[in-house]
Design a protein around this motif. Structure first.
Motif, mmCIF file in Angstrom:
data_model
loop_
_atom_site.group_PDB
_atom_site.id
_atom_site.type_symbol
_atom_site.label_atom_id
_atom_site.label_comp_id
_atom_site.label_asym_id
_atom_site.label_seq_id
_atom_site.Cartn_x
_atom_site.Cartn_y
_atom_site.Cartn_z
ATOM 1 N N ARG A 210 -4.469 8.047 -0.100
ATOM 2 C CA ARG A 210 -4.615 6.768 0.604
ATOM 3 C C ARG A 210 -5.821 5.995 0.080
ATOM 4 N NH1 ARG A 210 -3.283 9.659 5.740
ATOM 5 N NH2 ARG A 210 -1.136 9.110 6.281
ATOM 6 N N MET B 137 1.275 4.218 -2.999
ATOM 7 C CA MET B 137 1.170 5.666 -2.780
ATOM 8 C C MET B 137 2.366 6.390 -3.400
ATOM 9 S SD MET B 137 -0.263 5.687 1.156
ATOM 10 C CE MET B 137 -0.245 7.479 1.284
ATOM 11 N N ARG C 153 0.831 -1.204 0.000
ATOM 12 C CA ARG C 153 0.000 0.000 0.000
ATOM 13 C C ARG C 153 0.870 1.261 0.000
ATOM 14 N NH1 ARG C 153 -2.019 -0.782 4.431
ATOM 15 N NH2 ARG C 153 -4.003 -1.791 3.893
ATOM 16 N N LYS C 154 1.900 1.270 0.796
ATOM 17 C CA LYS C 154 2.792 2.430 0.860
ATOM 18 C C LYS C 154 3.546 2.613 -0.451
ATOM 19 C CE LYS C 154 3.403 1.896 5.854
ATOM 20 N NZ LYS C 154 4.340 1.500 6.948
#
Length: 624
Positions: A262, A232, A228-229
């Motif tokens: 996010r 981003m 997920r990071k």
């Protein structure tokens, strides 16, 4: 970085082969100026310990200007420390010296394609391994009441003895998540990296040095939070130009923009797994979804890592006496990534689109053609604003999911709309808690009125952006891509549809008022009030291919909240459309100003000829 020599019959060590490959990459994949810049940048950033110069995580993060709030620096450093050991990945993590950084930049920017003939087009397995975690405990986690927890120590020990037991006990809710078994791409033969073999083959040592696969694909997974990071970060880096700075987009990582970033990353992550049901992404799913739904996901790495190839000590604006020219002092005017504003489209949505639509068509190229909020939710306004655009377009529609209990209501506009749909109903495509839905279509051809055949080409893309990222490619067998039918006495099924048969072919249907839905289709009613997306995975055979991520039947019925159409093209396309709009406005004004009905037929005819409405090959109809 001198060339290492080995005597006849001598089997070179890993260090010697890695140095030879780094030299080959440096010679074939970089210009002399780029190589000089890389050495200069490395020299200015490197720390020294026991006569070894290397780069640290925080040094790389500061140099690339990665925002701390994104939290992607540890993940990125893990990746490049792994890739730095190429081609001997079992030796990872590598100390990032100059030769290792040559490996990293060559692979991250895909420059290896200039050297490696075999396996040069596939780096997904290498990227997956660089992100994956091999701790067996991750494979034995299960979810209980929506929380992933480890089993007690006795069960953990028993699971560790069985290397074949993975996440087979993890339940599935709406997603075809990773299950135990012989997954595609998990076999031992397929676990040999083609890039590694191609690299050794280029050095003529493939038959001498056998690569070892200590970092197996089987059982490895990318932790969901780490990915997920990274998503981003890739959303931020996607619009980067050569020498572009991530700091330029600092406004995207604060306040409401950060929340939007996010949310977008969560929608993309949902294509790989349900984070409440499984802790990570396995290779077979990663390898299937990337080429289908987001083939350009990692393109942002190219301009990001090319920063190492531009040394600040090189200033071509200086004269021989060291004085900078006036042109270099003037600030550079940077065109905004998105000139117009919309209720759906924003920088994060545009970056998400660039994962499957070339960024050259999006960044600094989008023009808002039609907005239901501003131009009105009508097909007439849509036609007036969109039909004159002669370049590709992107339609976006978002709305709120209609509750399933509406099917049994007898009154209201929602019930009237549902009565036009076939009675067969599939479950939603995602969790019921996600009420906001966003769909879209990329059309490469100009829009037009549908008569007997639909329009659109094989490059047409139907997609969903929220709450799950998904892309449905055009089929080559069924070409019912786009249909635009305005309400009329002869059209019983007016509206805009994608993936449905043209209205003329449905006249023989038992109930002519019922829309004939395609296997994978999106339908908007003529008032732009309601929409329906259908994914009939069982039947297949539609104008758009079924989802790779969700291999089941589902349907989304929603009330439209916003509808936008964006033109993809340069300023000349926008100018041509503005000229056409101006011409149509002048024609309409000319018609409005003509004062007919005076009783003098010849005078009225003269006025029409002056306005250019009749004369030559034109006819103004009967004047009597």
């Amino acid at each position: 970085m001198g060339q290492a020599q080995s005597g006849e019959g001598h089997v070179p060590s890993h260090e010697e082969l890695a140095k030879q490959l780094a030299n080959k990459f440096a010679e074939k994949c970089f210009t002399s100026l780029e190589l000089f810049s890389l050495k200069d940048v490395f020299r200015s950033l490197a720390d020294t310990e026991q006569h070894v110069r290397y780069l640290k995580e925080d040094t790389i993060a500061r140099f690339l200007e990665i925002p701390d709030i994104v939290g992607a620096s540890p993940m990125l450093f893990q990746m490049i420390s792994f890739i730095g050991a190429f081609p001997f990945l079992q030796d990872a993590p590598a100390v990032l010296g100059l030769e290792q950084m040559v490996m990293v930049i060559t692979i991250m920017t895909q420059r290896y394609e200039r050297v490696l003939a075999r396996g040069a087009t596939d780096r997904r397995k290498l990227l997956f391994k660089s992100m994956a975690v091999y701790d067996r405990r991750f494979s034995d986690m299960r979810s209980e009441a929506g929380v992933i927890g480890a089993k007690n120590s006795e069960e953990q020990q028993g699971a560790e003895k069985d290397n074949d037991r993975l996440v087979d006990r993890i339940p599935t809710l709406g997603f075809d998540v990773d299950l135990a078994g012989d997954d595609e791409g998990d076999s031992e033969a397929d676990d040999v990296d083609e890039l590694v073999l191609a690299a050794l083959d280029s050095l003529d040592y493939i038959n001498v040095v056998k690569p070892k696969n200590t970092s197996e694909i089987h059982g490895a997974m990318i932790p969901a939070d780490n990915f997920r990071k990274l998503i981003m970060l890739l959303l931020l880096a996607s619009p980067l130009d050569p020498q572009g700075s991530l700091a330029t987009y600092s406004g995207r990582v604060s306040g409401a923009s950060l929340d939007s970033l996010r949310t977008t990353a969560e929608c993309i992550l949902a294509a790989f797994l349900n984070v409440e049901q499984t802790p990570g992404i396995r290779f077979h799913r990663f390898n299937a979804i990337i080429p289908s739904s987001m083939p350009f996901l990692f393109n942002g790495f190219t301009p990001l890592f090319e920063h190492f190839l531009f040394s600040k000590s090189l200033d071509f604006h200086k004269t021989k006496d060291g004085i900078r020219t006036k042109a270099a002092i003037l600030p550079e005017i940077v065109q905004p990534l998105l000139a117009d504003t919309g209720s759906i489209m924003n920088l994060n949505v545009m970056s998400q689109l660039s994962f499957f639509i070339p960024g050259s068509l999006l960044f600094r190229r989008l023009h808002l053609l039609y907005s239901g909020d501003d131009d009105g939710f009508s097909m007439g306004s849509f036609e007036a604003k969109v039909f004159n655009w002669r370049a590709p377009t992107v339609l976006l529609v978002c709305g709120n999911r209609l509750p399933s209990e509406l099917d049994h209501r007898s009154t209201g506009p929602e019930s009237a709309y549902l009565s036009t749909l076939p009675p067969r109903r599939f479950p939603p495509g995602s969790s019921d808690t996600a009420e906001r839905l966003t769909f879209g279509i990329y059309v490469g051809q100009p829009w037009k009125q549908t008569h007997r055949e639909c329009f659109g080409g094989e490059d047409t893309l139907l997609f969903q952006l929220e709450p799950v990222h998904d892309v449905f490619h055009a089929s080559t067998l069924n070409r019912d891509y786009v249909s635009f039918t305005k309400p009329s006495s002869s059209a019983s099924q007016a509206g805009i549809s994608f993936g449905c048969p043209p209205p003329q072919s449905t006249q023989g249907y038992r109930r002519s008022s019922v829309v004939s839905l395609g296997a994978v289709s999106l339908v908007l009613d003529s008032s732009f009030e309601f929409g329906c997306f259908t994914h009939d995975y069982t039947s297949r055979g539609g104008a758009f291919q079924a989802s790779v991520a969700r291999k089941f039947d589902f349907q989304e019925r929603f009330e439209i909240e916003s509808l936008e159409v964006w033109g993809c093209g340069r300023d000349d396309e926008a100018k041509n459309q503005a000229d056409r709009w101006a011409w149509e406005a002048r024609e309409a004004e000319a018609r409005r100003r003509i004062n007919l009905g005076t009783g003098d037929i010849e005078a009225d005819r003269a006025l029409l000829e002056m306005a250019g409405l009749i004369g030559a090959n034109r006819s103004g109809g009967s004047m009597g």
